[in-house]
Each structure stands twice: as C-alpha cells, then as structure tokens.
Design an enzyme around this catalytic site. Structure first.
Site: not given
Length: 545
Positions: A379, A515, A517
């Site tokens: 990001c 993102h 994750e």
C-alpha cells in the site's frame, strides 16, 4: 437446517484471548466436517473501526466484500476456511445508527424507541442474518462482563437462548484463574465472581475456559464446576502457550468439541487436526532464521500490524525459517539515518496514512534498492518505493504524493479524481463508477504481467487481493518511470490502475497497492510472503559468503 449458536464472553479482565479461543474451537469443529462461521460484536460506539487510531484499536482488517472490521476477524480467517464478510462484525454504533435511521423514516410508527426491545431486536436480527447457512455460529461478545457497554449485547443473547432454544445455544465464558506465588496455588474466586455477574444478567455459562499461566489442576477445576454449576468436563484449562497454533489440539485433548457436539446432538466424525499438526511441526523445526525490518509509524503497538506480522511468520513456515521481526519507527530513520537498517536480511514497509515518517520510509526503500536487500512494499509501501525511484532514478526531483504535497511538481501518486487522461481531460470517478470513489476497499481483481516475478510466484494470470486506500499511481507520469527501469507487474481489471511494481535488475524488489497480509494463513501461507522470506534467506547466505 438448524443453526447452533455458541456465545463467547469474557470475565475478570480484558485481553484473555476470546478471539483466539473462539477461532481455535471453530477450527476443531470445522475439522469435524461442520460448516462454521464466527462473528464479533464490538460494544464501542464507533460505527466501524475504519477511522479509529491504529495505536488504540490495532489494525483494521478488511474483508473480501470491503468491510472495515475488528482485527479478530483476521484471526478467524487464519483459523478457518470460511471467508468473513460485513455480516461477521458489527458495533453498538452500527446498531444505534440503523435503529435511528429507521426511526427517522417512521418505520416504528411513532413508537418510543428503547434499548429493549428495539436495540436488542436489532442485535438478534444481525446475529441470525450472519449465521444463516451454517451448522455452528460462534459469537464473540467484545469487552468484559460487567462493562456497561456490553449489557445490550448480553441481554440480546440471553433472549436468543430463550427464543432459539437452549438445545441450540451454548454459553462459553473465558475467565482468569490467577496463580499466587505467595500462596503457591491458583485462585478460583475471580472466576466465581465473574460467573455470578453473568448469572445476575440471566446467563448460566455452559462451558468455562480457565485462562492461566499454568495448567489448572483437576481438583481446582472440580471446585470451579461445583461452585459455578457447570459440568466438570466442561471446565477447560487453557494455559499460556508458546504458539497459538497449538491451541486447537489443546482444546481437543480435553474433549471440548465432543462435549459441544453432544450438546447440539451433532453426529459428525472425529476432528482431523493433521494440518494443524503440520503447522506446529514446521514452527518447531526451523532450518534457520532471518531478521526482517518492518519500517512503520505505528510500531508502538504491534497489533497495528497484526496481519503483516502473522503473514511474515507464515512465510517463515513455508520456508522452514524462523522470522525475527524488528519493528523500526520510520521517524528514527529520519533522525538517525540508515544505520538503524543495518544487519537486516529484508525490509518491509506496510500501509499507513498521513505524512509523519514518510521521508524515513522513502530512505528505507532507497537503502533496500541500492544495497540489493529484499524489499516488500504494501500500500503506502508501494507508493514510497515509487516516489523514491522517481526521485533518484527517473530524474523527477521532489516527486511526491498529493496526499503529502498537493502542489508538487511530480505527483507520481494522486487521488483518483485528480487524474487526467491522455487527452489532458480530468477523469472523474464517483461512487457510481465501476471502481468506486476515492477509497478502494475489499477484494479487487488483478492481472499479472507475463514474465514478471509475481506471475512466477502466484502461478496464476489473474488474482484477487484486498485493498484499502485512497491514492493510486498517477498514470500520466508512469511512462517516464517505466522508461527508467521500473516494471508494472500487475494491473486492475480495467487495466487502468497499477497494482504491483517490481525491479527486474534487483534480486527481489516487489511492491503492491493491495494488502496481501489479509489473505495469508498458517496452513497455506501467501505467495508474496513466502517469496519474500525465501529471498531474505538467500540474501543472508550471500552475505555470509
């Protein structure tokens, strides 16, 4: 199909680990072939955590459908296969907002709006809606029993037990059983008082999870069972443990899943926890270790980067490497220089908002690029990598983002509404446009460039990853940056938004606007994090030579 509900509450103190306990139980039930989901009910007045400070609340977890939710939903997705959605998390603020909107519209036909029945009914409706189509729904009530904020939620679940039937509802209460060194024993009185508090609300717990720094002895569990009116086999000891991924096996070894299945009259096979046994084995038997520096602005509270930290650990599991994470304040890089980045095997810059510490992140990206250190930007981490490359390689002195310097000469990152197309006309995208307004949130399709490093890692042409950002790469300046050697490795579905960039002449330099994750799990890992940790190990070996 009848849905069964497990309501998870906490007592004595906060931070007992209700979310992990609920997720671990859900993992066991899922391993028995049941269709399971988990909900989190937060008692704070904010409508959602989207605008809350990361240093107070921790990270904002983004679901596939674009909901900004509590970080516990990240735990849920890491433990079970069910994808969370906006139906899996709501707050007091959201409930009151919905009820007041209905009142303004006249939906209540002039009735006096009260906590009971209007607020409690709204809570029950949300729980039932979120649990539709599942065999078992675990509902975690945020906060601690006794907090005034939690009372409407507790009253709502009490009513649900009456309306749905006790044969389809179960109350699981987490409580603290402290050990007093002076007395040389654990103390059960806090648990008794916590259960008494629940009983005063009208809730009799069916299962007690006793949190302690050690195993609660059988005689103490029997005492708790007798005084709290709970079957002895339903008093579970949950001691502090070195890995959260051992908790499913710990709960199963005490027969918690058997007790619940019998209570709900569910006929299902024994749980197969072989996948979790493999995770625990990989974690306990690493072949080495690497040190990865994470440069951010919220490092005072590691929970602000919870999913990133977990995803790095998952990347370590897939490479049989222990990942030591060094949290570095980006302002320290600004004041002390790149010395704070020495002795790292890789550098990661996660997402964030605001100008504070941005120059330190740009310095970190520069250090990684010039020293061939593996770099993963997420990001804002992609945006600072772009700014650094534009300034120092592409000849765009002072390149910046309009988020930080609105009138900069080279706005390589800008709001969607600030873009101009190739004809020089302002391109306006509003809420009705395909890609939303100035905030892209949730799962978005990304097309990977053939021959790119990320295409090789993913092994797929098209992927879906989750976003949460307002700013994007400015396409008007992209050609000049590409000409200097930066490769666009991923584009949005309409091929207009840059999603991934990489440096072909660098051992491992990848930055993405999304993102990754949020979709990493201990059992499956994630291609980017697995590749990143592998690159860190390779860099370490090169340094040793």
């Amino acid at each position: 199909m009848t849905t069964n509900y497990i309501f998870v509450t906490g007592g004595v103190v906060s931070s007992l680990g209700k979310g992990i306990a609920a997720a671990s139980l859900a993992a066991i039930l899922e391993a028995r072939g049941l269709n399971v989901t988990i909900m989190k009910l937060d008692p704070y007045i904010n409508v959602d955590p989207g605008t809350m400070s990361p240093t107070q609340h921790g990270e904002v977890f983004v679901t596939e459908d674009g909901a900004e939710t509590d970080l516990d939903l990240g735990h849920y997705e890491r433990f079970i296969r069910t994808k969370m959605s906006r139906r899996n998390n709501f707050t007091t603020g959201r409930i009151y907002s919905d009820v007041l909107r209905k009142e303004r519209r006249g939906d209540y036909l002039g009735a006096t709006i009260q906590v009971i029945p209007h607020i409690t009914n709204a809570i029950k409706e949300r729980i039932i809606e979120g649990g539709e189509g599942h065999d078992v729904v675990l509902v975690e009530i945020g906060g601690t029993v006794g907090d005034i904020e939690s009372l409407p939620f507790l009253e709502a679940i009490r009513q649900m037990a009456v309306q749905v039937g006790r044969e389809h509802t179960l109350f699981m209460h987490l409580t603290l059983v402290p050990y007093l060194a002076a007395a040389g024993e654990v103390k059960t009185k806090p648990t008794q008082h916590s259960v008494k508090e629940l009983l005063s609300i009208g809730i009799q717990p069916d299962v007690l999870i006793c949190r302690s720094d050690r195993t609660v002895p059988a005689n103490e569990r029997a005492k708790i069972a007798l005084f709290c009116n709970v079957p002895e086999k339903a008093v579970i000891s949950l001691k502090d443990i070195d890995s959260i991924y051992k908790i499913p096996a710990l709960l199963k070894s005490q027969g918690l899943d058997d007790y619940i299945c019998k209570r709900f009259s569910l006929n299902c096979p024994e749980a197969n926890l072989s996948e979790w046994e493999q995770v625990v084995y990989e974690e306990a038997n690493p072949g080495g270790e690497v040190t990865i520096g994470m440069v951010g602005k919220y490092v005072a509270l590691p929970d602000a980067y919870k999913s990133v930290i977990e995803a790095l650990k998952h990347g370590g599991l897939k490479n049989r490497l222990t990942v030591n994470i060094k949290l570095i304040d980006s302002q320290d890089v600004e004041t002390r220089g790149v010395e704070v980045l020495k002795d790292l095997d890789a550098i990661l810059i996660p997402g964030g908002f605001g100008y504070r510490g941005v120059e330190g992140k740009i310095m970190s990206a520069n250090y990684a690029r010039e020293n061939n250190i593996p770099y993963l930007g997420i990001c804002l981490g992609m945006q600072v990598a772009l700014m650094e490359f534009a300034r120092n390689v592409a000849g765009m002195e002072g390149a910046n983002s309009t988020e930080f310097v609105p009138d900069c000469k080279y706005p390589v990152v800008a709001l969607i509404t600030e873009w101009r197309d190739e004809n020089g006309d302002v391109e306006v995208r509003d809420e009705a446009s395909d890609l939303g307004g100035t905030m892209r949130v949730g799962g978005q399709q990304c097309h990977l460039t053939e021959g790119s490093l990320v295409r090789q890692m993913y092994g797929e042409q098209t992927i879906i990853e989750r976003h949460r950002h307002r700013y994007e790469v400015n396409n008007m300046l992209l050609k000049q940056i590409e000409a200097a050697g930066l490769r666009v490795a991923g584009l949005s579905a309409d091929r207009k938004l840059v999603e991934i960039v990489e440096l072909p002449d660098h051992p491992w330099f990848v930055a993405c606007q999304f993102h990754p994750e949020f979709t990493s799990t201990p059992r499956d890992g994630h291609p980017l994090f697995a590749g990143f940790v592998k690159a860190a190990g390779a860099y370490q070996k090169r340094q040793v030579k």
